[in-house]
Design a protein around this motif. Structure first.
Motif, PDB file in Angstrom:
ATOM      1  N   LEU A   1      -1.004  14.021   1.793  1.00  0.00           N
ATOM      2  CA  LEU A   1       0.112  13.818   2.714  1.00  0.00           C
ATOM      3  C   LEU A   1      -0.077  12.554   3.568  1.00  0.00           C
ATOM      4  N   ARG A   2      -1.375  12.225   3.887  1.00  0.00           N
ATOM      5  CA  ARG A   2      -1.240  10.881   4.743  1.00  0.00           C
ATOM      6  C   ARG A   2      -0.732   9.662   3.956  1.00  0.00           C
ATOM      7  N   GLU A   3      -1.262   9.713   2.604  1.00  0.00           N
ATOM      8  CA  GLU A   3      -0.702   8.693   1.529  1.00  0.00           C
ATOM      9  C   GLU A   3       0.800   8.795   1.662  1.00  0.00           C
ATOM     10  N   VAL A   4       1.571   9.954   1.752  1.00  0.00           N
ATOM     11  CA  VAL A   4       2.881   9.824   1.536  1.00  0.00           C
ATOM     12  C   VAL A   4       3.546   9.345   3.029  1.00  0.00           C
ATOM     13  N   GLY A   5       2.908   9.525   3.889  1.00  0.00           N
ATOM     14  CA  GLY A   5       3.125   9.154   5.496  1.00  0.00           C
ATOM     15  C   GLY A   5       2.934   7.535   5.468  1.00  0.00           C
ATOM     16  N   ASN A   6       2.038   7.051   4.766  1.00  0.00           N
ATOM     17  CA  ASN A   6       1.793   5.736   5.048  1.00  0.00           C
ATOM     18  C   ASN A   6       3.033   4.960   4.370  1.00  0.00           C
ATOM     19  N   ARG A   7       3.476   5.642   3.174  1.00  0.00           N
ATOM     20  CA  ARG A   7       4.784   4.887   2.607  1.00  0.00           C
ATOM     21  C   ARG A   7       6.117   5.478   3.187  1.00  0.00           C
ATOM     22  N   ASP A   8       6.429   6.768   3.628  1.00  0.00           N
ATOM     23  CA  ASP A   8       7.379   7.074   4.179  1.00  0.00           C
ATOM     24  C   ASP A   8       7.327   8.097   5.218  1.00  0.00           C
ATOM     25  N   ARG A   9       7.249   7.579   6.486  1.00  0.00           N
ATOM     26  CA  ARG A   9       6.648   8.618   7.585  1.00  0.00           C
ATOM     27  C   ARG A   9       7.745   9.798   7.934  1.00  0.00           C
ATOM     28  N   ALA A  10       8.867   9.195   7.676  1.00  0.00           N
ATOM     29  CA  ALA A  10       9.859  10.548   7.909  1.00  0.00           C
ATOM     30  C   ALA A  10       9.801  11.445   7.137  1.00  0.00           C
TER      31      ALA A  10
END
Length: 236
Positions: A189-198
């Motif tokens: 989930l952190r890696e997702v947030g690194n790419r697309d915070r929204a």
């Protein structure tokens, strides 16, 4: 032609009893630990990568599978480094054989370093443009390592901008009993947030209060301090 005996000889020559003891503690190989029953000989990861680089071209898949089934932790990790190299350089047929070999041997991929060194580079990339149903099967396994393989495989999808399966498995494993799965889900989930915070925050919005604390902490690790505090206090 190189054989498993050559790899084992080189690893044995690099073994260090002090490092072996530290590795055993770090990967919880003592009775009662999640790595119980495993055995380390004390070879550093950089040294294992060098051994893999030396032999990956010459070692057959059958020989590599033999290493993966070995009793020594470093032999199994080195075999996975070899498979990652073979997969990266192989054609479609070779990559398929490696994927099937890995799935047939998940019982030997039995610690988090083995999972994290293979699932994002072998399982995930093969499934990028294929049916991903095998991840549901792995996520439903009684083995913690199978469940972590499922989650970590989605790292390949995240790198391609595809978050669907990370969210799907995160939902399924939200109440998993093992913290090593919590950490893997939070990490992805952190890696997702690194790419697309929204996208990450939209997923967290209805779930963060129910998440295991360690999962949430991993997921929001790169958020601004005030935002992290809001999540941890339940006031987002």
């Amino acid at each position: 032609m190189a054989t498993t005996a050559d790899v084992r000889r080189d690893l044995a020559g690099l073994a260090d009893p002090g490092r072996a003891a530290a590795t055993s503690r770090f990967l919880q190989m003592a009775p009662g630990g999640y790595g119980e029953g495993d055995r380390a000989i004390g070879v550093s990861v950089p040294d294992q990568r060098r051994v893999a680089a030396r032999y990956w071209r010459d070692l057959t898949l059958a020989d590599t599978a033999e290493l993966l089934a070995g009793e020594v932790h470093e032999e199994r990790l080195t075999s996975l480094f070899i498979l990652v190299r073979k997969f990266a350089k192989g054609d479609e047929a070779e990559r398929g054989r490696i994927f099937r070999l890995v799935l047939a041997n998940t019982g030997h991929i039995n610690n988090w370093d083995l999972v994290d060194s293979s699932a994002p580079y072998l399982v995930g990339p093969w499934l990028l443009d294929r049916d991903r149903g095998v991840l549901d099967r792995l996520a439903g396994s009684d083995r913690v390592w199978d469940r972590r393989i499922a989650v970590m495989a989605t790292f390949a999808f995240i790198r391609a901008g595809d978050f669907e399966w990370t969210f799907r498995l995160a939902d399924r494993l939200l109440r998993d009993p093992h913290d090593l799965v919590h950490k893997a889900v939070g990490w992805m989930l952190r890696e997702v947030g690194n790419r697309d915070r929204a996208a990450a925050e939209e997923f967290l919005a209805g779930r963060y209060r129910d998440m295991p604390r360690v999962m949430l902490r991993y997921a929001i690790e790169k958020f601004e301090p005030d935002r992290r505090r809001a999540y941890l206090s339940g006031t987002v």
